[in-house]
Design an enzyme around this catalytic site. Structure first.
Site, PDB file in Angstrom:
ATOM      1  N   TYR A   1      42.330  12.768  84.909  1.00 56.99           N
ATOM      2  CA  TYR A   1      42.283  14.243  84.643  1.00 56.99           C
ATOM      3  C   TYR A   1      42.033  15.017  85.824  1.00 56.99           C
ATOM      4  CZ  TYR A   1      45.263  12.772  80.975  1.00 56.99           C
ATOM      5  OH  TYR A   1      46.281  12.116  80.017  1.00 56.99           O
TER       6      TYR A   1
ATOM      7  N   PHE B   1      42.565  13.782  69.066  1.00 61.48           N
ATOM      8  CA  PHE B   1      43.764  14.589  68.916  1.00 61.48           C
ATOM      9  C   PHE B   1      44.614  13.686  69.594  1.00 61.48           C
ATOM     10  CE2 PHE B   1      41.128  17.360  71.443  1.00 61.48           C
ATOM     11  CZ  PHE B   1      42.496  17.610  72.731  1.00 61.48           C
TER      12      PHE B   1
END
Length: 411
Positions: free
Chosen positions: A123, A411
């Site tokens: 990322y 999450f």
């Protein structure tokens, strides 16, 4: 056949999630986990890449509120469920998903995107910086004792079924969020994540247990969720206590909960993951060398609307610097920005034509944003360049926080 990217339709969810399981190794999630994510998925924020009838790429997002320095809760986009089919790697699928997603986030009211990464190196090229870390602890409780503060013995502890204690536990958690950057205010439905207790996920451990700490009036002031994993050697028991969560704003209640976990019968170890790097527990133990700690990345953060994001947090010292920001993937953030904040921490960030004081990329700003990574340390690694003498120290002092940022759950 050309690949097609489109917003997820609800009747496509099963095929879409099947693809995600394949992208993550082909392991089928237990039914309770699958049903939880089905209920939490926001179809309008979810993307699929399709090759005919086959889903070959996915990305989604949850709407969260993130605690930032100063205690404000800022709307953020929680990037999740990102995956590309093994058959379609190196074809630009991931880049196209990230491009579409960040463009969409920009049109909304979330100036920041955050994620927890299965592979952190992916990322950075999209502008995400590591902004919060967590620590995994393995403690030999046969050799380590706790030095507890006054009042610990007066705290009442009570075992409660996790479901029955849920409302009280959520109230305790909600009261802590603003005090530590990086914590997410739990949106409706997310409280159920902590209670998922499928037998397939336990690895031989007991069902989930919950112990609450109470004040003299019976009010819940802290809680711990944990499991016990029995084990035996020739010389006797060698059980482990596997800690999911410990939360309590009161030092005596916090110490009482950990002491309880340390003293569970037939166990020799306490193992806890996703703990803050400055966990107060480290100041309670009698022998820090018997606490094996392993640090890892927890939260990756990307500034989508740079001036809005920098203006949303407070600063620990007065600052007036011009930042020369590089952002190839979101060029609207690139260029010179003047960041000013007074002694009260209130900030303003606007375009500037003045000479730059510091030069860095949006990735470094993301890492420093929550206050746990200093601009000074990034400069020492060659990732921030000082153009005006003294600007680095000034900005680093302003960005730094007095408590480590922390993401207590994924999450």
């Amino acid at each position: 056949m050309a690949l097609e990217m489109r917003v997820l339709k609800w009747n496509e969810w099963d095929v879409w999630f099947d693809h995600l399981e394949l992208a993550f190794g082909g392991v089928t999630e237990p039914a309770p986990v699958r049903e939880l994510f089905r209920s939490l998925t926001e179809p309008g924020r979810s993307l699929g890449v399709w090759d005919g009838e086959d889903c070959v790429g996915s990305a989604s997002a949850f709407g969260f509120r993130l605690s930032v320095p100063g205690g404000a809760l800022v709307p953020v986009s929680g990037v999740t469920m990102v995956g590309v089919a093994p058959t379609h790697r190196r074809r630009g699928v991931l880049t196209s998903l990230m491009r579409r997603q960040l463009d969409t986030i920009r049109t909304g009211e979330e100036p920041i995107a955050v994620l927890t990464a299965s592979e952190p190196e992916i990322y950075g090229r999209f502008g995400y910086g590591t902004a919060a870390y967590s620590t995994a602890l393995d403690i030999d409780t046969t050799r380590v004792r706790l030095s507890v503060p006054p009042g610990t013995d007066a705290v009442r502890l009570r075992l409660v079924a996790p479901e029955k204690a849920l409302a009280d536990c959520e109230r305790v958690y909600a009261g802590l969020v603003a005090a530590r950057p990086g914590m997410l205010a739990r949106q409706p439905g997310w409280e159920r994540q902590a209670l998922v207790d499928a037998p397939e996920l336990r690895g031989g451990s007991s069902p989930l247990k919950c112990v609450v700490a109470e004040d003299p009036e019976g009010g819940v002031i802290g809680y711990a969720r944990y499991r016990v994993k029995p084990d035996w050697e020739l010389i006797g028991s060698d059980g482990k206590v596997e800690v999911d969560e410990v939360h309590a704003p009161d030092p005596a209640a916090y110490a009482a909960l950990w002491r309880y976990l340390f003293e569970i019968d037939l166990t020799w170890h306490v193992r806890a993951t996703r703990r803050p790097v400055d966990d107060p527990l480290l100041h309670l133990v009698s022998d820090i060398r018997r606490v094996r700690a392993q640090q890892r990345d927890a939260l990756h953060l990307r500034l989508v609307d740079l001036p809005a994001a920098l203006g949303a947090r407070a600063y620990g010292a007065a600052v007036d610097v011009v930042l020369e920001v590089e952002d190839a993937f979101c060029p609207w953030n690139a260029g010179r920005w003047r960041l000013t904040a007074g002694a009260d921490g209130a900030a303003r960030c606007v375009r500037s034509e003045d000479a730059a004081d510091l030069e860095l990329s949006v990735r470094e700003l993301g890492s420093a944003y929550l206050g746990g990574v200093t601009l000074t340390s990034l400069a020492a690694a060659g990732r921030v360049r000082e153009l005006r003498p003294g600007a680095l120290r000034e900005a680093s002092r302003a960005f730094a926080g007095d408590v480590a940022p922390w993401l207590p759950h994924n999450f």
